[in-house]
Write a protein that holds these residues in place. Structure first.
Motif, PDB file in Angstrom:
ATOM      1  N   ILE A   6       0.836  -1.206   0.000  1.00 45.82           N
ATOM      2  CA  ILE A   6       0.000   0.000   0.000  1.00 45.82           C
ATOM      3  C   ILE A   6       0.866   1.250   0.000  1.00 45.82           C
ATOM      4  O   ILE A   6       1.754   1.413   0.830  1.00 45.82           O
ATOM      5  CB  ILE A   6      -0.935   0.003   1.226  1.00 45.82           C
ATOM      6  N   LYS A   7       0.592   2.135  -0.947  1.00 48.88           N
ATOM      7  CA  LYS A   7       1.362   3.368  -1.088  1.00 48.88           C
ATOM      8  C   LYS A   7       0.493   4.556  -0.649  1.00 48.88           C
ATOM      9  O   LYS A   7      -0.649   4.702  -1.096  1.00 48.88           O
ATOM     10  CB  LYS A   7       1.795   3.541  -2.540  1.00 48.88           C
ATOM     11  N   ILE A   8       1.042   5.386   0.238  1.00 53.61           N
ATOM     12  CA  ILE A   8       0.322   6.558   0.749  1.00 53.61           C
ATOM     13  C   ILE A   8       1.081   7.816   0.343  1.00 53.61           C
ATOM     14  O   ILE A   8       2.280   7.939   0.588  1.00 53.61           O
ATOM     15  CB  ILE A   8       0.191   6.504   2.280  1.00 53.61           C
ATOM     16  N   LEU A   9       0.375   8.751  -0.278  1.00 56.06           N
ATOM     17  CA  LEU A   9       0.955  10.040  -0.651  1.00 56.06           C
ATOM     18  C   LEU A   9       0.581  11.082   0.392  1.00 56.06           C
ATOM     19  O   LEU A   9      -0.607  11.336   0.614  1.00 56.06           O
ATOM     20  CB  LEU A   9       0.439  10.467  -2.029  1.00 56.06           C
ATOM     21  N   LEU A  10       1.577  11.655   1.050  1.00 53.89           N
ATOM     22  CA  LEU A  10       1.364  12.712   2.036  1.00 53.89           C
ATOM     23  C   LEU A  10       1.645  14.058   1.385  1.00 53.89           C
ATOM     24  O   LEU A  10       2.700  14.236   0.769  1.00 53.89           O
ATOM     25  CB  LEU A  10       2.293  12.522   3.234  1.00 53.89           C
ATOM     26  N   VAL A  11       0.718  14.998   1.544  1.00 50.45           N
ATOM     27  CA  VAL A  11       0.870  16.313   0.907  1.00 50.45           C
ATOM     28  C   VAL A  11       0.697  17.405   1.954  1.00 50.45           C
ATOM     29  O   VAL A  11      -0.380  17.580   2.521  1.00 50.45           O
ATOM     30  CB  VAL A  11      -0.167  16.508  -0.225  1.00 50.45           C
ATOM     31  N   GLN A  27       6.239   3.209   9.967  1.00 52.33           N
ATOM     32  CA  GLN A  27       6.437   2.232  11.040  1.00 52.33           C
ATOM     33  C   GLN A  27       5.384   1.137  10.998  1.00 52.33           C
ATOM     34  O   GLN A  27       5.588   0.030  11.503  1.00 52.33           O
ATOM     35  CB  GLN A  27       6.407   2.930  12.409  1.00 52.33           C
ATOM     36  N   GLU A  28       4.235   1.467  10.399  1.00 44.08           N
ATOM     37  CA  GLU A  28       3.169   0.472  10.256  1.00 44.08           C
ATOM     38  C   GLU A  28       3.385  -0.425   9.041  1.00 44.08           C
ATOM     39  O   GLU A  28       2.644  -1.381   8.828  1.00 44.08           O
ATOM     40  CB  GLU A  28       1.816   1.189  10.119  1.00 44.08           C
ATOM     41  N   GLY A  29       4.378  -0.067   8.218  1.00 47.32           N
ATOM     42  CA  GLY A  29       4.691  -0.907   7.062  1.00 47.32           C
ATOM     43  C   GLY A  29       4.266  -0.354   5.723  1.00 47.32           C
ATOM     44  O   GLY A  29       4.490  -0.987   4.681  1.00 47.32           O
ATOM     45  N   TYR A  30       3.646   0.837   5.706  1.00 44.96           N
ATOM     46  CA  TYR A  30       3.186   1.418   4.448  1.00 44.96           C
ATOM     47  C   TYR A  30       4.333   2.078   3.682  1.00 44.96           C
ATOM     48  O   TYR A  30       5.294   2.570   4.276  1.00 44.96           O
ATOM     49  CB  TYR A  30       2.101   2.473   4.709  1.00 44.96           C
ATOM     50  N   GLN A  31       4.215   2.125   2.358  1.00 48.22           N
ATOM     51  CA  GLN A  31       5.139   2.886   1.529  1.00 48.22           C
ATOM     52  C   GLN A  31       4.712   4.352   1.568  1.00 48.22           C
ATOM     53  O   GLN A  31       3.529   4.651   1.404  1.00 48.22           O
ATOM     54  CB  GLN A  31       5.107   2.412   0.076  1.00 48.22           C
ATOM     55  N   ILE A  32       5.634   5.265   1.770  1.00 47.84           N
ATOM     56  CA  ILE A  32       5.295   6.683   1.902  1.00 47.84           C
ATOM     57  C   ILE A  32       5.947   7.499   0.783  1.00 47.84           C
ATOM     58  O   ILE A  32       7.143   7.376   0.518  1.00 47.84           O
ATOM     59  CB  ILE A  32       5.743   7.243   3.267  1.00 47.84           C
ATOM     60  N   VAL A  33       5.130   8.333   0.138  1.00 49.89           N
ATOM     61  CA  VAL A  33       5.593   9.289  -0.868  1.00 49.89           C
ATOM     62  C   VAL A  33       5.125  10.661  -0.394  1.00 49.89           C
ATOM     63  O   VAL A  33       4.032  10.788   0.181  1.00 49.89           O
ATOM     64  CB  VAL A  33       5.003   8.980  -2.259  1.00 49.89           C
ATOM     65  N   THR A  34       5.916  11.709  -0.611  1.00 47.33           N
ATOM     66  CA  THR A  34       5.535  13.032  -0.121  1.00 47.33           C
ATOM     67  C   THR A  34       5.522  14.083  -1.227  1.00 47.33           C
ATOM     68  O   THR A  34       6.195  13.945  -2.253  1.00 47.33           O
ATOM     69  CB  THR A  34       6.487  13.509   0.995  1.00 47.33           C
ATOM     70  N   ASN A  37       3.071  20.621  -2.171  1.00 41.81           N
ATOM     71  CA  ASN A  37       2.005  21.514  -2.635  1.00 41.81           C
ATOM     72  C   ASN A  37       1.085  20.748  -3.581  1.00 41.81           C
ATOM     73  O   ASN A  37       1.371  19.604  -3.965  1.00 41.81           O
ATOM     74  CB  ASN A  37       2.579  22.765  -3.317  1.00 41.81           C
ATOM     75  N   GLY A  38      -0.008  21.396  -3.975  1.00 42.45           N
ATOM     76  CA  GLY A  38      -1.002  20.734  -4.807  1.00 42.45           C
ATOM     77  C   GLY A  38      -0.492  20.293  -6.167  1.00 42.45           C
ATOM     78  O   GLY A  38      -0.805  19.198  -6.650  1.00 42.45           O
ATOM     79  N   LYS A  39       0.294  21.141  -6.829  1.00 42.25           N
ATOM     80  CA  LYS A  39       0.812  20.799  -8.152  1.00 42.25           C
ATOM     81  C   LYS A  39       1.716  19.575  -8.086  1.00 42.25           C
ATOM     82  O   LYS A  39       1.634  18.673  -8.926  1.00 42.25           O
ATOM     83  CB  LYS A  39       1.572  21.989  -8.740  1.00 42.25           C
ATOM     84  N   GLU A  40       2.582  19.568  -7.086  1.00 43.92           N
ATOM     85  CA  GLU A  40       3.482  18.427  -6.921  1.00 43.92           C
ATOM     86  C   GLU A  40       2.684  17.169  -6.585  1.00 43.92           C
ATOM     87  O   GLU A  40       3.035  16.065  -7.018  1.00 43.92           O
ATOM     88  CB  GLU A  40       4.504  18.713  -5.820  1.00 43.92           C
ATOM     89  N   ALA A  41       1.604  17.335  -5.823  1.00 43.47           N
ATOM     90  CA  ALA A  41       0.762  16.195  -5.446  1.00 43.47           C
ATOM     91  C   ALA A  41       0.155  15.534  -6.682  1.00 43.47           C
ATOM     92  O   ALA A  41       0.107  14.300  -6.779  1.00 43.47           O
ATOM     93  CB  ALA A  41      -0.338  16.645  -4.498  1.00 43.47           C
ATOM     94  N   ILE A  42      -0.323  16.345  -7.625  1.00 43.84           N
ATOM     95  CA  ILE A  42      -0.922  15.795  -8.843  1.00 43.84           C
ATOM     96  C   ILE A  42       0.109  15.006  -9.631  1.00 43.84           C
ATOM     97  O   ILE A  42      -0.156  13.899 -10.102  1.00 43.84           O
ATOM     98  CB  ILE A  42      -1.514  16.928  -9.708  1.00 43.84           C
ATOM     99  N   ALA A  43       1.317  15.580  -9.770  1.00 43.53           N
ATOM    100  CA  ALA A  43       2.388  14.903 -10.508  1.00 43.53           C
ATOM    101  C   ALA A  43       2.781  13.591  -9.830  1.00 43.53           C
ATOM    102  O   ALA A  43       2.951  12.558 -10.502  1.00 43.53           O
ATOM    103  CB  ALA A  43       3.599  15.834 -10.619  1.00 43.53           C
ATOM    104  N   LYS A  44       2.916  13.625  -8.504  1.00 45.22           N
ATOM    105  CA  LYS A  44       3.299  12.410  -7.769  1.00 45.22           C
ATOM    106  C   LYS A  44       2.196  11.357  -7.850  1.00 45.22           C
ATOM    107  O   LYS A  44       2.470  10.160  -7.963  1.00 45.22           O
ATOM    108  CB  LYS A  44       3.580  12.760  -6.305  1.00 45.22           C
ATOM    109  N   ALA A  45       0.940  11.798  -7.782  1.00 48.87           N
ATOM    110  CA  ALA A  45      -0.181  10.854  -7.843  1.00 48.87           C
ATOM    111  C   ALA A  45      -0.221  10.153  -9.197  1.00 48.87           C
ATOM    112  O   ALA A  45      -0.448   8.937  -9.279  1.00 48.87           O
ATOM    113  CB  ALA A  45      -1.498  11.583  -7.584  1.00 48.87           C
ATOM    114  N   LYS A  46       0.005  10.902 -10.271  1.00 52.86           N
ATOM    115  CA  LYS A  46       0.027  10.306 -11.613  1.00 52.86           C
ATOM    116  C   LYS A  46       1.153   9.283 -11.747  1.00 52.86           C
ATOM    117  O   LYS A  46       0.996   8.249 -12.387  1.00 52.86           O
ATOM    118  CB  LYS A  46       0.216  11.402 -12.668  1.00 52.86           C
ATOM    119  N   LYS A  47       2.292   9.587 -11.154  1.00 52.36           N
ATOM    120  CA  LYS A  47       3.464   8.724 -11.264  1.00 52.36           C
ATOM    121  C   LYS A  47       3.380   7.506 -10.353  1.00 52.36           C
ATOM    122  O   LYS A  47       3.690   6.382 -10.763  1.00 52.36           O
ATOM    123  CB  LYS A  47       4.727   9.520 -10.935  1.00 52.36           C
ATOM    124  N   GLU A  48       2.945   7.715  -9.106  1.00 50.98           N
ATOM    125  CA  GLU A  48       3.015   6.663  -8.091  1.00 50.98           C
ATOM    126  C   GLU A  48       1.751   5.819  -7.940  1.00 50.98           C
ATOM    127  O   GLU A  48       1.794   4.717  -7.404  1.00 50.98           O
ATOM    128  CB  GLU A  48       3.360   7.287  -6.724  1.00 50.98           C
TER     129      GLU A  48
END
Length: 229
Positions: A6-11, A27-34, A37-48
């Protein structure tokens, strides 16, 4: 699906928030991506292609509301769960968040253990809605509902809905004419481990009326909702 998958994007534009929240969830075992800002969040969401996005509202360049609206327009991210984590706890801000397509709204400050529990509750939704038929395709009137692909076709045209709007519509459509109480809807769509108010249902019903057609939905004052075709 296991936690490690499970991958979680933190913005958030505050680095300390990203570090604290990211640490507790990793620590719970999740994959974390950060993202900061909103623009970066959209780009990361499309990629990840994260399963869950936890996003602040007030950020530079593009705020969380606008970012959420944009993410909801991306077909391959329709199944992604989005929740706001913000200090903005006013009612109107929460309503705006649900209008933008969010599945939940969490107010800061929140203790790490409570946040982890919230995240676990949100991710349980990935397994589908408990108590709703698992039939892949449902046809009612001139509308075809594909449960597996979260897709709605009306008169040959596809209608894209955020996950919670889809699940609410699917629930009502499984039994046309049946009045679903607010308590039933909250339990079957949101789950009894997530605390949301009746106003949340009203917002989602209003959005469904706008997208699918006002005539389908009937509000039974003081009781609940039903759908007729």
């Amino acid at each position: 699906m296991k936690k490690k998958d499970i991958k979680i994007l933190l913005v958030d534009d505050e680095q300390d928030i990203l570090e604290i929240v990211g640490y507790n969830l990793s620590q719970e075992g999740y994959q974390i991506v950060t993202a900061s800002n909103g623009k970066e969040a959209i780009a990361k969401a499309k990629k990840e292609h994260p399963q869950l996005i936890i996003m602040d509202v007030m950020m530079p360049e593009m705020d969380g509301m606008e970012a959420c609206e944009n993410i909801r327009k991306i077909p391959e991210l329709q199944d992604t769960i989005i929740t706001f984590l913000t200090a903005r706890s006013e009612d109107y801000s929460q309503v705006a968040g649900f209008d933008a397509g969010a599945d939940d709204y969490i107010a800061k400050p929140i203790k790490p253990k409570v946040l982890v529990s919230k995240v676990q509750a949100l991710l349980r939704r990935l397994k589908g809605v408990e108590g709703v038929s698992s039939t892949t395709t449902l046809t009612v009137g001139n509308i075809e509902i594909n449960r597996e692909e979260y897709k709605i076709i009306k008169d040959g045209e596809e209608i894209i809905l955020p996950r919670k709007e889809f699940e609410l519509f699917y629930l009502l459509a499984t039994k046309p004419g049946k009045v679903f109480t607010r308590e039933e809807i909250l339990d079957k769509v949101w789950g009894n481990e997530v605390v949301v108010g009746g106003r949340t249902i009203d917002v989602h019903i209003r959005k469904l009326r706008e997208k699918i057609g006002d005539s389908f939905f009937k509000t039974i004052k003081g009781v609940g909702y039903k759908i007729e075709f």
